[in-house]
Design a protein around this motif. Sequence first.
Motif, PDB file in Angstrom:
ATOM      1  N   UNK A  52      45.528   4.369 -27.330  1.00  0.00           N
ATOM      2  CA  UNK A  52      45.683   5.008 -26.015  1.00  0.00           C
ATOM      3  C   UNK A  52      46.055   6.468 -26.217  1.00  0.00           C
ATOM      4  N   UNK A  53      45.644   7.297 -25.271  1.00  0.00           N
ATOM      5  CA  UNK A  53      45.954   8.727 -25.371  1.00  0.00           C
ATOM      6  C   UNK A  53      46.012   9.342 -23.975  1.00  0.00           C
ATOM      7  N   UNK A  54      46.768  10.415 -23.826  1.00  0.00           N
ATOM      8  CA  UNK A  54      46.857  11.083 -22.521  1.00  0.00           C
ATOM      9  C   UNK A  54      45.497  11.624 -22.097  1.00  0.00           C
ATOM     10  N   UNK A  55      45.198  11.477 -20.828  1.00  0.00           N
ATOM     11  CA  UNK A  55      43.969  12.037 -20.280  1.00  0.00           C
ATOM     12  C   UNK A  55      44.193  13.535 -20.084  1.00  0.00           C
ATOM     13  N   UNK A  56      43.271  14.342 -20.573  1.00  0.00           N
ATOM     14  CA  UNK A  56      43.406  15.796 -20.439  1.00  0.00           C
ATOM     15  C   UNK A  56      42.353  16.394 -19.514  1.00  0.00           C
ATOM     16  N   UNK A  57      41.589  15.541 -18.822  1.00  0.00           N
ATOM     17  CA  UNK A  57      40.532  16.064 -17.959  1.00  0.00           C
ATOM     18  C   UNK A  57      40.821  15.893 -16.469  1.00  0.00           C
ATOM     19  N   UNK A  58      41.522  14.847 -16.080  1.00  0.00           N
ATOM     20  CA  UNK A  58      41.835  14.636 -14.664  1.00  0.00           C
ATOM     21  C   UNK A  58      43.153  15.309 -14.331  1.00  0.00           C
ATOM     22  N   UNK A  59      43.178  16.149 -13.302  1.00  0.00           N
ATOM     23  CA  UNK A  59      44.433  16.817 -12.949  1.00  0.00           C
ATOM     24  C   UNK A  59      45.409  15.837 -12.291  1.00  0.00           C
ATOM     25  N   UNK A  60      46.666  15.937 -12.666  1.00  0.00           N
ATOM     26  CA  UNK A  60      47.729  15.139 -12.062  1.00  0.00           C
ATOM     27  C   UNK A  60      48.733  16.118 -11.487  1.00  0.00           C
ATOM     28  N   UNK A  61      48.962  16.027 -10.195  1.00  0.00           N
ATOM     29  CA  UNK A  61      49.878  16.962  -9.551  1.00  0.00           C
ATOM     30  C   UNK A  61      51.203  16.309  -9.175  1.00  0.00           C
ATOM     31  N   UNK A  62      51.289  15.011  -9.308  1.00  0.00           N
ATOM     32  CA  UNK A  62      52.519  14.297  -8.986  1.00  0.00           C
ATOM     33  C   UNK A  62      53.517  14.409 -10.130  1.00  0.00           C
ATOM     34  N   UNK A  63      54.771  14.544  -9.797  1.00  0.00           N
ATOM     35  CA  UNK A  63      55.831  14.562 -10.797  1.00  0.00           C
ATOM     36  C   UNK A  63      56.011  13.144 -11.330  1.00  0.00           C
ATOM     37  N   UNK A  64      56.254  13.023 -12.614  1.00  0.00           N
ATOM     38  CA  UNK A  64      56.507  11.730 -13.260  1.00  0.00           C
ATOM     39  C   UNK A  64      55.314  10.784 -13.198  1.00  0.00           C
ATOM     40  N   UNK A  65      54.128  11.312 -13.159  1.00  0.00           N
ATOM     41  CA  UNK A  65      52.923  10.475 -13.172  1.00  0.00           C
ATOM     42  C   UNK A  65      51.960  11.016 -14.221  1.00  0.00           C
ATOM     43  N   UNK A  66      51.371  10.096 -14.992  1.00  0.00           N
ATOM     44  CA  UNK A  66      50.455  10.460 -16.060  1.00  0.00           C
ATOM     45  C   UNK A  66      49.253   9.534 -16.014  1.00  0.00           C
ATOM     46  N   UNK A  67      48.144  10.001 -16.546  1.00  0.00           N
ATOM     47  CA  UNK A  67      46.968   9.152 -16.709  1.00  0.00           C
ATOM     48  C   UNK A  67      46.771   8.979 -18.207  1.00  0.00           C
ATOM     49  N   UNK A  68      46.692   7.726 -18.621  1.00  0.00           N
ATOM     50  CA  UNK A  68      46.537   7.400 -20.033  1.00  0.00           C
ATOM     51  C   UNK A  68      45.220   6.649 -20.197  1.00  0.00           C
ATOM     52  N   UNK A  69      44.390   7.118 -21.110  1.00  0.00           N
ATOM     53  CA  UNK A  69      43.086   6.510 -21.370  1.00  0.00           C
ATOM     54  C   UNK A  69      43.150   5.565 -22.559  1.00  0.00           C
ATOM     55  N   UNK A  70      42.410   4.462 -22.431  1.00  0.00           N
ATOM     56  CA  UNK A  70      42.181   3.557 -23.554  1.00  0.00           C
ATOM     57  C   UNK A  70      40.673   3.569 -23.781  1.00  0.00           C
ATOM     58  N   UNK A  71      40.218   4.228 -24.844  1.00  0.00           N
ATOM     59  CA  UNK A  71      38.776   4.323 -25.077  1.00  0.00           C
ATOM     60  C   UNK A  71      38.098   2.948 -25.032  1.00  0.00           C
ATOM     61  N   UNK A  72      37.059   2.874 -24.229  1.00  0.00           N
ATOM     62  CA  UNK A  72      36.301   1.645 -24.090  1.00  0.00           C
ATOM     63  C   UNK A  72      36.933   0.605 -23.189  1.00  0.00           C
ATOM     64  N   UNK A  73      38.093   0.915 -22.619  1.00  0.00           N
ATOM     65  CA  UNK A  73      38.787  -0.089 -21.809  1.00  0.00           C
ATOM     66  C   UNK A  73      39.354   0.457 -20.510  1.00  0.00           C
ATOM     67  N   UNK A  74      39.099   1.706 -20.174  1.00  0.00           N
ATOM     68  CA  UNK A  74      39.569   2.261 -18.906  1.00  0.00           C
ATOM     69  C   UNK A  74      40.817   3.102 -19.037  1.00  0.00           C
ATOM     70  N   UNK A  75      41.454   3.308 -17.902  1.00  0.00           N
ATOM     71  CA  UNK A  75      42.617   4.188 -17.826  1.00  0.00           C
ATOM     72  C   UNK A  75      43.721   3.545 -17.003  1.00  0.00           C
ATOM     73  N   UNK A  76      44.926   4.058 -17.196  1.00  0.00           N
ATOM     74  CA  UNK A  76      46.097   3.581 -16.475  1.00  0.00           C
ATOM     75  C   UNK A  76      46.818   4.761 -15.846  1.00  0.00           C
ATOM     76  N   UNK A  77      47.368   4.548 -14.646  1.00  0.00           N
ATOM     77  CA  UNK A  77      48.366   5.452 -14.104  1.00  0.00           C
ATOM     78  C   UNK A  77      49.678   4.980 -14.681  1.00  0.00           C
ATOM     79  N   UNK A  78      50.481   5.901 -15.128  1.00  0.00           N
ATOM     80  CA  UNK A  78      51.796   5.573 -15.663  1.00  0.00           C
ATOM     81  C   UNK A  78      52.822   6.386 -14.890  1.00  0.00           C
ATOM     82  N   UNK A  79      53.821   5.703 -14.389  1.00  0.00           N
ATOM     83  CA  UNK A  79      54.900   6.356 -13.658  1.00  0.00           C
ATOM     84  C   UNK A  79      56.165   6.290 -14.509  1.00  0.00           C
ATOM     85  N   UNK A  80      56.868   7.417 -14.594  1.00  0.00           N
ATOM     86  CA  UNK A  80      58.082   7.476 -15.404  1.00  0.00           C
ATOM     87  C   UNK A  80      59.295   7.726 -14.525  1.00  0.00           C
ATOM     88  N   UNK A  81      60.460   7.485 -15.102  1.00  0.00           N
ATOM     89  CA  UNK A  81      61.689   7.853 -14.410  1.00  0.00           C
ATOM     90  C   UNK A  81      61.964   9.337 -14.688  1.00  0.00           C
TER      91      UNK A  81
END
Length: 94
Positions: A52-81
């Motif tokens: 898995x690796x951080x997505x560097x192409x889709x912009x994320x404007x929300x605080x404490x939110x990240x998009x993580x890609x899994x090659x060949x398996x899609x992506x996840x929204x990840x919310x942090x504290x």
Amino acid sequence: MRNATMMLVALGFGLSACDEIAVMDDPDALLDLRGNKSCVRAVNATAGVSNARPNTTLPVVEVNQYIIDVPGSGSYFCYTDDNGSARQLVKMGA
């Protein structure tokens, strides 16, 4: 800030301990880097992968939110504290 972290990742430096030293003087960038690292670990554990690796192409404007890609398996929204620890994963498109 997010741009500093994304620039480090985009330049191919990855997410190592050295990256924390590079952004140590910028609390926002340090928190962002730690959030990305925590989210990558959480997605790897959830998806049962190690690539898995951080997505560097889709912009994320929300605080404490990240998009993580899994090659060949899609992506996840990840919310942090507010400390950068992953707290919730949502599979995109699910």
